[in-house]
Design an enzyme around this catalytic site. Structure first.
Site, short mmCIF file in Angstrom:
data_model
loop_
_atom_site.label_atom_id
_atom_site.label_comp_id
_atom_site.label_asym_id
_atom_site.label_seq_id
_atom_site.Cartn_x
_atom_site.Cartn_y
_atom_site.Cartn_z
N ASP A 139 -6.76 -3.75 -6.37
CA ASP A 139 -6.48 -2.44 -5.75
C ASP A 139 -5.02 -2.00 -5.97
OD1 ASP A 139 -8.19 -4.31 -4.49
OD2 ASP A 139 -8.37 -3.13 -2.67
N ASP A 172 0.79 -1.24 0.00
CA ASP A 172 0.00 0.00 0.00
C ASP A 172 0.82 1.29 0.00
OD1 ASP A 172 -2.61 -1.16 -0.02
OD2 ASP A 172 -2.25 -1.81 2.04
N1 GLY Z 1 -7.86 -2.60 0.03
C1 GLY Z 1 -8.31 -1.34 -0.31
C2 GLY Z 1 -9.78 -1.21 -0.33
O1 GLY Z 1 -10.44 -1.61 0.61
O2 GLY Z 1 -10.29 -0.69 -1.27
#
Ligand code: GLY
Length: 400
Positions: free
Chosen positions: A179, A120
């Site tokens: 993501d 992230d």
């Molecule tokens: N993992 C990022 C989201 O919940 O969009």
């Protein structure tokens, strides 16, 4: 022959005339007023929000029933959105108190630059320091972004040709989630701004692997693809936050739309534009997309129309559609911009936007974090605010 030529000319006049008329539909004056009002509101709300953050934590959400603010540690994937939102607000308001808050928020998360525990880093460090550097040119911020790119790069796994999202655990061997496309923005930016070209090369490899393995023929995507690190083969295609493995989790579709649009921005590779257009059509033509264009938390969610919405997915889609409209063919340009306008208007309305002094200082209500995990359902979420502000800013910069 002459008649055919005349007919073709008339046809193009007509099509262009309709297209021109459609682009004039939104009232630029009222959009300008609406956007300026949102930023004034945001400045006031985020001064309130700031009062609710314990030292060393970052704001995530607010529980309206208990009146309690929900805050997270700095390694949570959302830790950069608060600083990023503040920079967007400062950019539009020149409010020096907001700037001070933004600088303080950066200090809280700066040590993430060497964190390698998840994928992230782009969310955490580019949404925050990326915007800070864009507005200040402070070389210290650029160093932090560069260091963060190296930390993210450490998670690249050559055997699967992708960046590993989460560490191995009892559910997954080597998971990559859709993501993760969002984290590629930082890698591209660093390579394009004097950094090592390996980051951009890696982002292209990752985007191509995701394109090959995450998508279905209708351009919807699986949330998680789990890989075997030894063979590089796909073990399974599944979900974590969606309604089912085979469903279209709304925020996942939004990340994919944003991610491939952004990849086209950096590479000008037509394959990414085609993918982004396909995803946009899947979303906008979906029979379960409500008329206000704020999706249910999953396009296949049970109990529609009572199912909860996800304002965060709507905000991400609006921001992405505005960028995609810049690159699309004429008819699509209008469709995407009009859809983004609808989303912006919906999110700015009383249905989704909080009243001043309420909602714990967050801007938007009605987002859904992880429905199957019974977590963050129908609540404010910091990233919904961030992408809402980004969409407002993009609209103002590109259309007003
Ligand atoms: N993992 C990022 C989201 O919940 O969009």
């Amino acid at each position: 022959m002459k008649k055919l030529g005349l007919a073709i000319t008339l046809y193009f006049w007509l099509v262009n005339g309709i297209a021109f008329a459609q682009t004039q539909n939104a009232n630029p004056l009222s959009m300008k007023q609406l956007i300026n009002e949102q930023f004034q509101f945001a400045a006031a709300q985020y001064k309130l929000l700031d009062k609710n953050i314990p030292q060393g934590l970052t704001p995530q959400s607010f529980d309206a029933k208990t009146g309690k603010s929900m805050n997270k540690d700095i390694q949570w994937w959302c830790s950069g959105f608060y600083a990023g939102s503040l920079w967007y607000i400062f950019e539009q308001t020149n409010d020096l108190m907001i700037k001070q808050q933004a600088e303080n928020a950066l200090k809280v998360i700066a040590s993430n630059q060497t964190y390698t525990g998840n994928h992230d880093l782009g969310f955490m460090m580019y949404c925050s320091f990326g915007n800070a550097y864009r507005l200040t040119n402070n070389p210290e911020y650029k160093n932090i972004i560069n260091r963060s790119a190296e930390s993210l790069f450490s998670r690249y796994r050559p055997s699967i040709k992708a960046i590993q999202s989460w560490n191995k655990n009892k559910y997954w061997e080597c998971p990559v989630i859709v993501d993760n496309m969002m984290n590629l923005e930082m890698l591209n930016w660093v390579s394009d701004n004097g950094g090592d070209p390996k980051y951009k090369k890696t982002s292209i490899i990752h985007a191509n692997t995701t394109l090959a393995n995450h998508f279905r023929p209708d351009f919807s995507s699986y949330h998680v693809v789990d890989y075997d690190l030894n063979t590089g083969k796909v073990i399974k295609k599944a979900t974590w936050q969606g309604a089912a493995n085979s469903s279209a989790w709304a925020r996942g579709q939004a990340w994919a739309l944003y991610g491939y649009t952004m990849m086209y921005r950096f590479t000008k590779d037509a394959i990414y534009l085609k993918q982004a257009n396909g995803i946009a059509k899947f979303i906008l033509n979906h029979p379960n997309l409500p008329s206000d264009k704020i999706p249910y938390w999953d396009f296949d969610a049970p109990f529609m129309p009572e199912a909860k919405r996800d304002a965060s997915a709507g905000a991400i889609m609006a921001s992405a559609l505005l960028e995609l409209a810049q690159y699309a063919q004429k008819a699509d340009k209008i469709t995407y911009k009009t859809a983004a306008e609808t989303i912006i208007n919906s999110l700015s309305s009383d249905k989704y936007r909080a009243k001043q002094g309420e909602n714990g200082g967050f801007l938007l209500m009605h987002s859904t974090g992880a429905y199957p995990l019974n977590s963050e359902i129908d609540v404010p979420l910091i990233y919904a605010d961030y992408y809402f502000l980004e969409a407002l800013m993009r609209y103002k910069n590109w259309y007003l």
